[in-house]
Design a protein around this motif. Structure first.
Motif, PDB file in Angstrom:
ATOM      1  N   GLU A  98      24.186  -9.463 -14.947  1.00  0.00           N
ATOM      2  CA  GLU A  98      22.818  -9.496 -14.413  1.00  0.00           C
ATOM      3  C   GLU A  98      22.615  -8.579 -13.216  1.00  0.00           C
ATOM      4  O   GLU A  98      21.558  -8.614 -12.574  1.00  0.00           O
ATOM      5  N   THR A  99      23.577  -7.723 -12.893  1.00  0.00           N
ATOM      6  CA  THR A  99      23.392  -6.759 -11.807  1.00  0.00           C
ATOM      7  C   THR A  99      22.306  -5.763 -12.187  1.00  0.00           C
ATOM      8  O   THR A  99      22.242  -5.304 -13.329  1.00  0.00           O
ATOM      9  N   ALA A 100      21.457  -5.415 -11.242  1.00  0.00           N
ATOM     10  CA  ALA A 100      20.456  -4.375 -11.469  1.00  0.00           C
ATOM     11  C   ALA A 100      21.143  -3.120 -12.005  1.00  0.00           C
ATOM     12  O   ALA A 100      22.221  -2.742 -11.524  1.00  0.00           O
ATOM     13  N   VAL A 101      20.545  -2.479 -12.991  1.00  0.00           N
ATOM     14  CA  VAL A 101      21.188  -1.330 -13.642  1.00  0.00           C
ATOM     15  C   VAL A 101      21.457  -0.217 -12.633  1.00  0.00           C
ATOM     16  O   VAL A 101      22.495   0.447 -12.687  1.00  0.00           O
ATOM     17  N   PHE A 102      20.528  -0.012 -11.704  1.00  0.00           N
ATOM     18  CA  PHE A 102      20.729   0.949 -10.610  1.00  0.00           C
ATOM     19  C   PHE A 102      20.700   0.145  -9.305  1.00  0.00           C
ATOM     20  O   PHE A 102      19.658  -0.010  -8.675  1.00  0.00           O
ATOM     21  N   PRO A 103      21.832  -0.400  -8.904  1.00  0.00           N
ATOM     22  CA  PRO A 103      21.840  -1.365  -7.797  1.00  0.00           C
ATOM     23  C   PRO A 103      21.677  -0.715  -6.425  1.00  0.00           C
ATOM     24  O   PRO A 103      22.034   0.449  -6.222  1.00  0.00           O
ATOM     25  N   LEU A 440      16.884   7.276 -17.485  1.00  0.00           N
ATOM     26  CA  LEU A 440      17.147   5.851 -17.310  1.00  0.00           C
ATOM     27  C   LEU A 440      16.691   5.359 -15.940  1.00  0.00           C
ATOM     28  O   LEU A 440      16.125   4.266 -15.819  1.00  0.00           O
ATOM     29  N   ARG A 441      16.932   6.143 -14.923  1.00  0.00           N
ATOM     30  CA  ARG A 441      16.552   5.718 -13.572  1.00  0.00           C
ATOM     31  C   ARG A 441      15.034   5.663 -13.420  1.00  0.00           C
ATOM     32  O   ARG A 441      14.482   4.747 -12.802  1.00  0.00           O
ATOM     33  N   LYS A 442      14.333   6.639 -13.975  1.00  0.00           N
ATOM     34  CA  LYS A 442      12.868   6.601 -13.945  1.00  0.00           C
ATOM     35  C   LYS A 442      12.359   5.327 -14.622  1.00  0.00           C
ATOM     36  O   LYS A 442      11.448   4.655 -14.125  1.00  0.00           O
ATOM     37  N   PHE A 443      12.953   5.013 -15.766  1.00  0.00           N
ATOM     38  CA  PHE A 443      12.509   3.833 -16.503  1.00  0.00           C
ATOM     39  C   PHE A 443      12.821   2.566 -15.715  1.00  0.00           C
ATOM     40  O   PHE A 443      12.014   1.634 -15.673  1.00  0.00           O
ATOM     41  N   TRP A 444      13.987   2.514 -15.072  1.00  0.00           N
ATOM     42  CA  TRP A 444      14.349   1.336 -14.285  1.00  0.00           C
ATOM     43  C   TRP A 444      13.401   1.151 -13.103  1.00  0.00           C
ATOM     44  O   TRP A 444      12.977   0.026 -12.806  1.00  0.00           O
ATOM     45  N   VAL A 445      13.040   2.246 -12.435  1.00  0.00           N
ATOM     46  CA  VAL A 445      12.077   2.164 -11.332  1.00  0.00           C
ATOM     47  C   VAL A 445      10.741   1.627 -11.841  1.00  0.00           C
ATOM     48  O   VAL A 445      10.086   0.804 -11.185  1.00  0.00           O
ATOM     49  N   SER A 452       9.436  -6.534 -14.159  1.00  0.00           N
ATOM     50  CA  SER A 452      10.143  -7.035 -15.345  1.00  0.00           C
ATOM     51  C   SER A 452      11.628  -6.686 -15.362  1.00  0.00           C
ATOM     52  O   SER A 452      12.326  -6.989 -16.329  1.00  0.00           O
ATOM     53  N   ALA A 453      12.135  -6.060 -14.292  1.00  0.00           N
ATOM     54  CA  ALA A 453      13.531  -5.609 -14.281  1.00  0.00           C
ATOM     55  C   ALA A 453      14.509  -6.771 -14.423  1.00  0.00           C
ATOM     56  O   ALA A 453      15.493  -6.691 -15.177  1.00  0.00           O
ATOM     57  N   ARG A 458      18.650 -10.222 -17.662  1.00  0.00           N
ATOM     58  CA  ARG A 458      18.996 -11.640 -17.682  1.00  0.00           C
ATOM     59  C   ARG A 458      20.120 -11.906 -18.695  1.00  0.00           C
ATOM     60  O   ARG A 458      20.024 -11.545 -19.865  1.00  0.00           O
ATOM     61  N   ASP A 459      21.218 -12.505 -18.221  1.00  0.00           N
ATOM     62  CA  ASP A 459      22.395 -12.886 -19.014  1.00  0.00           C
ATOM     63  C   ASP A 459      23.203 -11.690 -19.532  1.00  0.00           C
ATOM     64  O   ASP A 459      24.241 -11.887 -20.171  1.00  0.00           O
TER      65      ASP A 459
END
Length: 500
Positions: A98-103, A440-445, A452-453, A458-459
């Protein structure tokens, strides 16, 4: 990874001592790999890492700014990784589920402490202890003077001091005057946006720090003049992109290479990187602080140009040492640092245990070949240009390099060799996601902005690494089929966070 079925006899008197300078990502990787060796497990090797600060973490451990000198870390408050953590992690330890993809940086700091705990590294780390000087004894051993005034002798030395401590300043007319009057500073001191810098700030440099700081301060309402070498004039909201600065004038005017002038600039932040520095190695017989001469021939002496260390076999071992008992880790840039550091550490312990494994003739040929290739690509044999490019890997060169290091260090394939058996091959998904890091980083931002990140992760990871790979695939597919990632703070972050 399996260890070969070899029994080693070791006693405290006969054991060889290994000094590791620094307990950041490189020093931790080196220590972990040493503990994996049959030499350590038999008592034949005794490692100790010296860390100047009161905790491990290196560049990922925040540091207060002072007027006395550069901070221990240039970490600014808002920094997040620009590599997805499944790609960024050491191969021996994943980030938690569950760590943020770009922590954010504090998550990476915690991860490094978890790495230290999981592999029981702490008993081998001496905190609040800096290495002041290192000398070489007549017998080839290393005499290490510590901040406690103690002097210890070691058989092996692994240099892992990091390279984000000594700011690099451009040769720019007017900069010294601006700094003397507190109108300019290096990005090493930047922590957060503030109107203390005024309402019109010049930022020089287009690396990750320059890009992050420009975007962050523009969002804060400050007008940013962002100087990018080779860039034409372009206005994007609060950010005005310009080419190279050629002069800072005392009246707040800034002159650019194309002749344009910006007036009323209140402050300048210089985000021009850092110098490679080894202040604890003052002896020129160990390393010379100068630009090496052109080759051929390859010099016997070791040089630190502040851009590269040359000549090093495998970017790690001084070529001129008949007994390779010193290694430099973490010099490469534009790479995924953590897993590469473990690979370099594997090569290091392999050479320390089996000095004949390093073929100096073949390594010299490899160095000559790289020098020739870079000269051709750059269209010049200028030693300074080559120094800039020497440790900078492009495209998938870093992945080939990692694979080669593990193949070289695989003791299970070499008869009579004592060490760690097995290897790790860089998987295709890792290369694919590294190539897609900007998308990927643009999408994560975008996911973070819409809230919704957390739901996306989740899990994820509770069932293993395959869940992270599947998530990255879904993110990439979604990002490529929509325009959701078109505008974000990280639009031009095209380097990994190995360089702040």
């Amino acid at each position: 990874m399996e260890l070969p079925d070899v029994q080693l006899e070791g006693t405290q008197d006969s054991s060889k001592r290994i000094c590791i300078i620094g307990a950041g990502p490189a020093g931790l990787a080196a220590l972990k790999i040493i503990l994996d060796t049959p030499q350590y497990q038999s008592g034949a090797w005794v490692p100790i890492a010296y860390e100047a600060r009161d905790q491990v973490g290196g560049v990922w451990l925040p540091a207060a700014t002072t007027a006395e000198g550069p901070p221990f870390s240039p970490l600014y408050d808002s920094l997040t990784t620009n590599l997805p953590h499944p790609v960024m992690a050491y191969k021996s330890l994943s980030f938690p589920p569950e760590t943020a993809v770009f922590p954010p940086a504090h998550v990476v700091e915690t991860y490094l402490k978890s790495y230290t705990q999981k592999f029981s590294l702490s008993p081998h780390i001496q905190l609040n202890t800096s290495v002041e000087t290192v000398e070489r004894s007549n017998d080839g051993r290393w005499k290490v003077k510590l901040s406690s005034n103690e002097v210890e002798e070691f058989d092996f030395l692994i240099v892992c001091n990091g390279h984000y401590r000594v700011p690099r300043y451009p040769e720019l007319p007017g900069l010294e005057s601006w700094m003397a009057t507190n109108h300019a500073m290096h990005s090493a001191w930047y922590r957060r946006p503030t109107h203390e810098y005024g309402d019109k700030v010049l930022i020089i440099g287009a690396g990750p720090s320059g890009l992050d700081i420009s975007s962050e301060m523009a969002e804060y309402g400050v007008i940013i003049i962002h100087s990018i070498r080779g860039h034409g004039s372009q206005d994007l909201g609060n950010i005005k992109r310009r080419g190279s600065v050629i002069q800072l004038k005392d009246n707040g005017e800034v002159l650019f290479e194309d002749g344009t002038v910006e007036e009323g600039v209140s402050f300048c932040i210089v985000a021009t990187g850092y110098e490679t520095a080894f202040p604890f190695l003052p002896d020129p017989d160990i390393i010379r602080n100068a630009l090496p001469p052109s080759i051929p021939p390859i010099p016997e002496a070791l040089y630190n140009s502040t851009f590269h260390v040359f000549p090093l076999a495998k970017h790690i071992f001084p070529l001129g040492y008949k007994n390779p008992n010193i290694a430099f880790l973490g010099l490469l840039v534009r790479v995924v640092p953590f897993p590469l550091l473990e690979a370099q550490a594997r090569a290091t312990v392999h050479v320390f245990a089996n000095p004949s494994a390093l073929d100096s003739t073949r390594e010299a040929v490899d160095i000559m070949s790289r020098y020739s290739d870079l000269s051709f690509e750059l269209g010049s044999e200028d030693p300074l240009l080559i120094a800039h490019a020497w440790h900078r890997f492009v495209e998938h060169e870093q992945f080939d390099y990692r694979d080669q290091l593990y193949e070289f260090a695989d003791a299970s394939t070499q008869q009579g060799t004592i060490g760690i058996g097995g290897r790790i091959v860089v998987p295709d998904w890792e290369k694919k996601m590294y190539d897609a890091k900007i998308v990927l980083r643009k999408f994560w931002v975008h996911l973070e902005k819409e809230g919704s990140a957390d739901e996306w992760v989740r899990d994820v990871g509770k069932g293993g690494m395959h869940e992270w790979i599947e998530l990255l695939e879904r993110m990439l597919s979604k990002a490529e089929s929509s325009d959701s990632g078109e505008s974000s703070k990280g639009e031009s972050l095209d380097e990994d966070r190995s360089k702040l």
